[in-house]
Enzyme design. Structure first.
Site, short mmCIF file in Angstrom:
data_model
loop_
_atom_site.label_atom_id
_atom_site.label_comp_id
_atom_site.label_asym_id
_atom_site.label_seq_id
_atom_site.Cartn_x
_atom_site.Cartn_y
_atom_site.Cartn_z
N THR A 174 98.36 -58.98 -52.29
CA THR A 174 99.44 -59.35 -51.87
C THR A 174 98.23 -60.08 -51.22
O THR A 174 98.48 -60.79 -49.61
CB THR A 174 99.67 -58.26 -50.39
OG1 THR A 174 97.98 -57.61 -51.25
CG2 THR A 174 101.04 -57.18 -51.41
N SER B 159 97.67 -38.69 -62.60
CA SER B 159 96.53 -39.04 -61.53
C SER B 159 95.16 -38.56 -62.41
O SER B 159 95.36 -38.01 -63.40
CB SER B 159 96.62 -37.83 -60.50
OG SER B 159 96.56 -36.19 -60.94
N CYS B 160 94.71 -38.70 -62.14
CA CYS B 160 92.80 -38.93 -62.39
C CYS B 160 92.65 -37.22 -62.48
O CYS B 160 91.97 -36.72 -63.59
CB CYS B 160 92.14 -39.26 -61.79
SG CYS B 160 91.49 -38.90 -60.22
N GLY C 131 98.49 -28.17 -59.90
CA GLY C 131 99.08 -27.03 -60.72
C GLY C 131 100.10 -27.82 -61.35
O GLY C 131 100.19 -27.86 -62.39
N HIS D 88 85.55 -36.64 -59.40
CA HIS D 88 85.63 -34.69 -58.91
C HIS D 88 84.95 -34.29 -59.86
O HIS D 88 84.45 -34.78 -61.05
CB HIS D 88 87.35 -35.50 -58.86
CG HIS D 88 87.93 -36.36 -58.15
ND1 HIS D 88 88.06 -36.25 -57.17
CD2 HIS D 88 88.75 -37.02 -59.00
CE1 HIS D 88 89.03 -37.40 -56.46
NE2 HIS D 88 89.53 -37.44 -58.21
P1 NAD Z 1 93.94 -49.53 -54.65
O1 NAD Z 1 93.95 -50.59 -53.41
O2 NAD Z 1 92.58 -50.37 -54.94
O3 NAD Z 1 94.79 -50.69 -55.22
C1 NAD Z 1 96.42 -51.38 -55.12
C2 NAD Z 1 96.31 -52.61 -55.15
O4 NAD Z 1 97.49 -52.75 -54.71
C3 NAD Z 1 95.56 -53.60 -54.26
O5 NAD Z 1 95.20 -54.97 -54.62
C4 NAD Z 1 96.82 -54.10 -52.86
O6 NAD Z 1 96.56 -55.74 -51.90
C5 NAD Z 1 97.91 -54.25 -54.16
N1 NAD Z 1 99.08 -54.10 -52.33
C6 NAD Z 1 98.82 -53.07 -51.95
N2 NAD Z 1 100.14 -53.06 -51.65
C7 NAD Z 1 100.99 -53.68 -52.42
C8 NAD Z 1 102.40 -54.11 -52.23
N3 NAD Z 1 103.53 -54.02 -51.35
N4 NAD Z 1 103.53 -54.61 -53.41
C9 NAD Z 1 102.37 -55.20 -53.77
N5 NAD Z 1 100.79 -54.76 -54.25
C10 NAD Z 1 99.48 -54.46 -53.41
O7 NAD Z 1 94.52 -48.71 -54.89
P2 NAD Z 1 94.74 -47.99 -56.61
O8 NAD Z 1 93.08 -46.92 -56.55
O9 NAD Z 1 94.56 -48.75 -57.57
O10 NAD Z 1 95.80 -46.92 -56.79
C11 NAD Z 1 96.74 -47.30 -56.55
C12 NAD Z 1 97.98 -46.27 -57.44
O11 NAD Z 1 96.66 -45.48 -58.68
C13 NAD Z 1 98.33 -45.38 -56.99
O12 NAD Z 1 99.97 -44.50 -57.51
C14 NAD Z 1 96.65 -43.83 -56.31
O13 NAD Z 1 97.45 -43.44 -56.32
C15 NAD Z 1 96.63 -43.87 -58.43
N6 NAD Z 1 95.80 -43.81 -59.11
C16 NAD Z 1 94.14 -44.00 -58.68
C17 NAD Z 1 92.84 -43.39 -58.15
C18 NAD Z 1 91.47 -43.44 -57.53
O14 NAD Z 1 90.81 -43.48 -57.97
N7 NAD Z 1 91.42 -45.28 -57.25
C19 NAD Z 1 92.80 -42.83 -59.49
C20 NAD Z 1 94.07 -42.61 -60.50
C21 NAD Z 1 95.43 -42.78 -60.20
#
Ligand code: NAD
Length: 345
Positions: free
Chosen positions: A45, A148-149, A203, A228
């Site tokens: 974005t 999720s993780c 859970g 974690h």
């Molecule tokens: P992040 O904030 O690091 O990355 C999100 C990305 O999406 C960013 O590059 C941002 O610019 C972009 N973005 C924001 N709004 C947007 C939009 N409307 N359209 C397109 N792109 C957009 O987030 P993340 O940690 O990578 O998390 C992404 C997903 O992964 C979430 O569902 C999160 O719960 C999940 N997740 C995260 C982790 C973690 O620990 N970081 C672990 C497992 C799962």
């Protein structure tokens, strides 16, 4: 479409990544390391340092929507178009946007398969994924959520126990990092914060993949950005020794053992160990179990495991692509290929 197989016939599956952030950039690299798939573009974005690095790394960069294009133009950062231009090129899109960004209708209209991450609810797709536990349920599916993780970590160690010995019940405490290392917005930074909703969502999230595992979880946020930790008590249906359990996990992919006696007394040393493995970004895709912390009393198994939140779900995303695009029928073969090219132990 004939996809590429290890024999070399056909073409690579074309994957798009929406949201090149913490998960998106890791998924991109993992996909590009595989012989049967490639990333055709990733969206941002904003023209952040991650967007600039994507360009430098040769990842075709797209604006997530038309209204963001001027931001890239103003920053002088080259993009190839918008998400609307990217979608027709892709066999599947991995949505790595923050939770509830709301792209389902867009993907449906484009007729493209999609994977979401664990921040989304199970109801969004009706199918949640873990490579070992339910690869076949996602075979050929249109929309899937990779859990999720924390849930991935729980499933990695619980699923083999469940299939080998049977599980009467599990109580697990999630000791959660407050924010990812780059994130200066979230806390707490000097407090320990219990999640007052009990049981915590972890859970039920395990049960979205394996409904028969009787598990209750609680969660506590602690002021760290590194990993974690789970403290798990599992009541098994069979009497086994701690050596039996350790041998079972040693035969299971994506679990590694660490030892307090080696000086690994905390998540800090595990992350140092991961850096010493010379993985990119110091990632640890495996779940780390303290071997000298595995104890059995009667039928109760006690153990501690640590989860690198930014990277443990990445191999699962790669396997999920193979299942959904029907690139490989056998989960173990997919996992073996994923792990080989990602350098997973
Ligand atoms: P992040 O904030 O690091 O990355 C999100 C990305 O999406 C960013 O590059 C941002 O610019 C972009 N973005 C924001 N709004 C947007 C939009 N409307 N359209 C397109 N792109 C957009 O987030 P993340 O940690 O990578 O998390 C992404 C997903 O992964 C979430 O569902 C999160 O719960 C999940 N997740 C995260 C982790 C973690 O620990 N970081 C672990 C497992 C799962």
């Amino acid at each position: 479409m004939v996809f590429f197989y290890p024999s070399g016939i056909g073409v690579k599956a074309k994957i798009a990544v929406n949201g090149y952030g913490t998960i998106g950039k890791r998924v991109t690299d993992a996909i590009n390391s595989q012989p049967d798939m490639e990333v055709v573009g990733a969206t941002k974005t904003r023209p952040t340092f991650e967007a600039k690095l994507a360009n430098l790394r040769g990842v075709p960069l797209y604006a997530a929507a038309k209204e963001f294009v001027s931001r890239f133009e103003d920053a002088g950062l080259e993009i190839q178009g918008t998400l609307d231009d990217l979608l027709p090129q892709a066999d599947l899109i991995i949505d790595c946007t923050p939770k509830t960004a709301g792209y389902k209708e867009t993907y449906q209209k484009a007729g493209v398969k999609a994977i979401w991450q664990g921040g989304e609810k199970h109801d969004l797709t009706g199918v949640s994924f873990n490579s070992m536990a339910n690869y076949n349920d996602c075979y050929g599916a249109q929309f899937v959520r990779v859990v999720s993780c924390n849930t991935t970590g729980l499933l990695r160690t619980l699923y083999p126990l469940y299939t080998e010995y049977g599980i009467d019940n599990v109580l697990a405490v999630m000791i959660r990092r407050s924010a990812d290392p780059w994130d200066t917005q979230r806390g707490p930074i000097n407090a320990i914060e219990p999640v007052l909703k009990v049981p915590s969502h972890h859970g039920p999230d395990v049960q979205s993949v394996v409904p028969d595992i009787n598990i209750q979880t609680t969660a506590v946020k602690v002021p760290t950005t590194i990993m974690h930790m789970h403290s798990v008590v599992a009541e098994l249906n069979k009497k086994v020794s701690s050596d039996d359990v350790i041998d079972l996990w040693k035969a299971t992919p994506r679990i590694i053992f660490v030892w307090g006696s080696d000086g690994i007394r905390s998540t800090a040393q595990i992350m140092e160990y991961a850096k010493d493995l010379c993985r990119e970004r110091g990632d640890l895709f495996e779940i780390a179990v303290w071997e000298d912390g595995v104890h059995v009393v009667g039928k109760k198994l006690y153990y501690y495991q640590a989860i690198h939140q930014e990277s443990d779900v990445i191999p699962e995303n790669v396997d999920c692509i193979r299942a959904m695009l029907e690139l490989e029928e056998d989960k173990l073969k997919s996992m073996e290929m994923t792990d080989k090219y990602m350098g997973v132990c």
